[in-house]
Design an enzyme around this catalytic site. Structure first.
Site, short mmCIF file in Angstrom:
data_model
loop_
_atom_site.label_atom_id
_atom_site.label_comp_id
_atom_site.label_asym_id
_atom_site.label_seq_id
_atom_site.Cartn_x
_atom_site.Cartn_y
_atom_site.Cartn_z
N CYS A 132 48.14 35.68 -8.30
CA CYS A 132 48.81 36.87 -7.77
C CYS A 132 50.32 36.77 -7.90
O CYS A 132 51.00 37.77 -8.20
CB CYS A 132 48.41 37.11 -6.32
SG CYS A 132 48.74 35.73 -5.21
N CYS A 154 42.55 38.75 -9.17
CA CYS A 154 42.25 37.72 -8.17
C CYS A 154 40.77 37.34 -8.24
O CYS A 154 39.90 38.21 -8.14
CB CYS A 154 42.59 38.23 -6.77
SG CYS A 154 42.10 37.08 -5.45
N CYS A 192 41.59 33.06 0.04
CA CYS A 192 42.46 32.54 -1.03
C CYS A 192 42.03 31.16 -1.53
O CYS A 192 41.84 30.23 -0.74
CB CYS A 192 43.90 32.48 -0.53
SG CYS A 192 45.09 31.96 -1.78
N ARG A 199 41.87 28.18 -10.65
CA ARG A 199 43.24 27.65 -10.57
C ARG A 199 44.00 28.08 -11.81
O ARG A 199 43.44 28.17 -12.90
CB ARG A 199 43.22 26.12 -10.48
CG ARG A 199 44.60 25.47 -10.24
CD ARG A 199 45.09 25.73 -8.85
NE ARG A 199 46.25 24.92 -8.50
CZ ARG A 199 47.52 25.30 -8.64
NH1 ARG A 199 47.82 26.48 -9.18
NH2 ARG A 199 48.50 24.50 -8.26
N CYS A 237 44.90 29.76 -6.21
CA CYS A 237 44.99 29.72 -7.67
C CYS A 237 46.37 30.13 -8.16
O CYS A 237 46.76 29.78 -9.27
CB CYS A 237 43.90 30.58 -8.30
SG CYS A 237 44.22 32.37 -8.25
N SER A 256 40.21 20.98 -12.29
CA SER A 256 40.62 20.85 -13.68
C SER A 256 39.39 20.68 -14.54
O SER A 256 38.50 19.91 -14.20
CB SER A 256 41.54 19.64 -13.86
OG SER A 256 41.74 19.35 -15.23
#
Length: 608
Positions: A582, A552, A576, A365, A579, A120
């Protein structure tokens, strides 16, 4: 009564958690739960908490011994060890202390340790923390860099224009949210909360009345071909009288529950809209570092129809959090959020700050931007959805941690009243709407949809809302199309030529991915599922030029020529970052994001 002699399931949970811890600095190091050298040694305080609980029980949920799923029963099961989930757990235990009650509370977290999946851009508003821990300063919370300046720029390609800052960050702090989550976890465990990191909740459990009764973790040790490896372990059922979903933005179980019980329609009614945040933590030269300095920008390099912007937060120890956010309702399928972030760092007002520095960590994210209009009804039979799973981010503030924490505290009060006094958990909805969360999001409700009209109309409308109407407009604006429907066909756009990385300020994806500490076992079934495997080649590639290869930020999706030269989609699930872009942006909603083995994914420590 849950006795140690029958607690093999818990012992296995703890032992498996031990192998997944990656940070020696975490308060959840192995030594806090298991012995330093001998995993058969259980910490005395943990044994005592097991024996003291009056409601936990152990059982098997199948009559077949080989395929049985062992179960542990709790009063409250919380999915997600982030700010919302931990605040709910802490508040429940505080209420137990205040009212001489005993409720068993479990938190299950898919990251290898608490904070590992927390990302964040965090200028922290301590309002909720002040309520949860009024003495947090004396209790050494990792919050020690107050905001010292608060700037807002509009960028053109070569210039930066200063605008009045609408963020009001006086009294806020630049923090690492990952580190704050670890501190909250330590406080939760001190209160008696049982926390199991490294376990992915993969399934919602229901009873015959269609009520949620808990969750099940996914099986470990399953090979890519579906066979069982030598280390195979069946998943565990964590059953609760109440189940709270605090998975963060676009939580996989939360989305299923929202759809199953039509919670979006029962709430504010509009679809959720999202953005993708990409972030690095830099270590810069000491003479450039200004602890507590906060900067936000709008404009370049994004076009005027694409909402987004950047942030630069000066942390302590010469560290700067640099991030770029792109709303996922962008139209151009050739737009690449990762490459837009690289372009941003080349701006003449930004690049000098970063030159000579080094990148310590990278991550990405998605975040909720729907706000007030998109809040679902948060209560379902057997539990509730809280935090960013519900979507309490305040877009103009660019803050959601304080609202997530407060939602966890509010639901804890409702759950306690439900379990101890027989009141309805639906009171959470009433309490939420009478809280400062609701007031804050209502006041800010027209900021994000104003930018559906473009950058400059959006700035004008939001300025009127903020400075003149102060959130009291008689009109509530609506969001545009859902993000996946906003993608236009490739034929109406031209490909975007992005500059090559220079290795000093801008970087390629593999270099950045390495800095995320992302790790998945390669020999496991893909957690990224195609509902229709023909859609990528038959729809996405010819109509949208294969946008999954660009939206992505971890190069999970690539179109690779097969032996005949035809392009085929290859999914590199091991890359991966979790996030969730997709599952949001795919034009046909053909990608289903499910949880991989617990402990897999990024390993964030300082990235906030």
């Amino acid at each position: 009564m849950y006795r140690f002699i029958k607690s093999s399931t818990k012992f296995k949970l703890l032992c498996r958690s031990k192998t997944l811890y990656r940070s020696a600095q975490s308060p959840y190091s192995p030594n806090s739960i298991l012995g330093k050298e001998d995993s058969s040694f259980i910490h005395k305080s943990k044994l005592e908490s097991w024996n003291q609980s009056s409601v936990r029980s152990y059982s098997r949920s199948s009559s077949s011994e080989s395929d049985s799923r062992e179960a542990i029963n709790y009063d409250v099961v919380i999915v997600g060890g982030g700010p919302a989930g931990l605040s709910a757990a802490i508040k429940l235990k505080q209420l137990c202390q205040q009212k001489d009650a005993d409720l068993s509370v479990c938190v299950v977290e898919k990251g290898a340790e608490l904070g590992a999946h927390i990302l964040s851009g965090n200028v922290f508003e301590p309002r909720a923390l002040d309520e949860l821990f009024p003495r947090w300063k004396q209790e050494e919370a990792p919050i020690d860099v107050p905001v010292t300046s608060d700037d807002f720029w509009l960028l053109s390609k070569n210039r930066a224009f200063s605008l009045p800052s609408p963020f009001h960050n006086k009294g806020n702090y630049v923090i690492s949210l990952s580190q704050l989550v670890r501190w909250l976890g330590q406080k939760a465990e001190e209160l008696g909360v049982e926390i199991y990191p490294g376990f992915a909740a993969s399934e919602i459990l229901f009873n015959e009345h269609n009520e949620v009764t808990g969750i099940a973790t996914n099986d470990m040790g399953v090979a890519k071909d579906g066979s069982r490896k030598e280390n195979y372990q069946r998943g565990v059922a964590l059953k609760g009288r109440v189940t709270l979903l605090a998975e963060g933005c676009r939580g996989s179980l939360s989305e299923k529950v929202i759809k199953k019980y039509n919670l979006r329609e029962k709430g504010q009614g509009q679809h959720q809209t999202y953005a993708l945040g990409i972030k690095e933590v830099w270590e810069i030269d000491v003479e450039k570092h200004q602890p507590g300095s906060v900067l936000h920008t709008l404009g370049w390099p994004l076009d005027q129809k694409t909402y987004g912007g950047s942030f630069l937060y000066h942390m302590k120890d010469r560290q700067v959090a640099v991030g770029f956010v792109v709303a996922l309702n962008y139209h151009n399928p050739f737009l690449n959020p990762y490459e837009e972030y690289q372009r941003f760092k080349r701006h003449p007002a930004i690049r000098p700050l970063l030159e000579g520095g080094i990148v310590l960590q990278y991550g990405a994210r998605c975040l909720n931007e729907g706000g007030y209009q998109s809040i679902p009804y948060p209560v379902f039979p057997g539990g509730a959805i809280i935090g960013c799973s519900a979507g309490f981010l305040n877009v103009p503030k660019i803050k959601g941690t304080h609202t997530a924490m407060k939602s966890g505290m509010l639901v804890a009060e409702s759950v306690f009243s439900t379990l101890q006094e027989g009141l309805k958990i639906e009171n959470f909805w009433d309490n939420l709407r009478s809280s400062w969360i609701w007031e804050e999001l209502y006041t800010a409700r027209n900021y994000r949809p104003a930018f559906e009209y473009g950058l400059y109309p959006g700035l004008a409308i939001s300025a009127v809302e903020h400075y003149i109407l102060k959130g009291r407009s008689p009109v509530t604006l609506k969001h545009g199309k859902p993000d996946h429907e906003a993608t236009s066909e490739a034929q109406v756009f031209s490909p975007i030529e992005y500059p090559k990385p220079d290795g000093a300020v801008t970087f390629d994806v593999p270099t950045s991915l390495y800095r995320s500490n992302t790790n998945h076992d390669h020999d496991q079934p893909s957690h990224l599922l195609l509902k229709d495997p023909t859609v990528p080649e038959n729809v996405n590639l010819p109509k949208y030029a294969g946008p999954e290869a660009r939206y992505c930020p971890a190069r999970v999706y690539e179109y690779i020529p097969d032996e005949t030269g035809d392009l085929k989609l290859q999914i590199n699930a091991q890359n991966c970052l979790h996030c969730k872009a997709c599952s949001i942006k795919d034009p046909r909603q053909n990608i289903e994001w499910t949880v991989p083995e617990g402990g897999g994914g990024p390993g964030y420590t300082i990235i906030q």
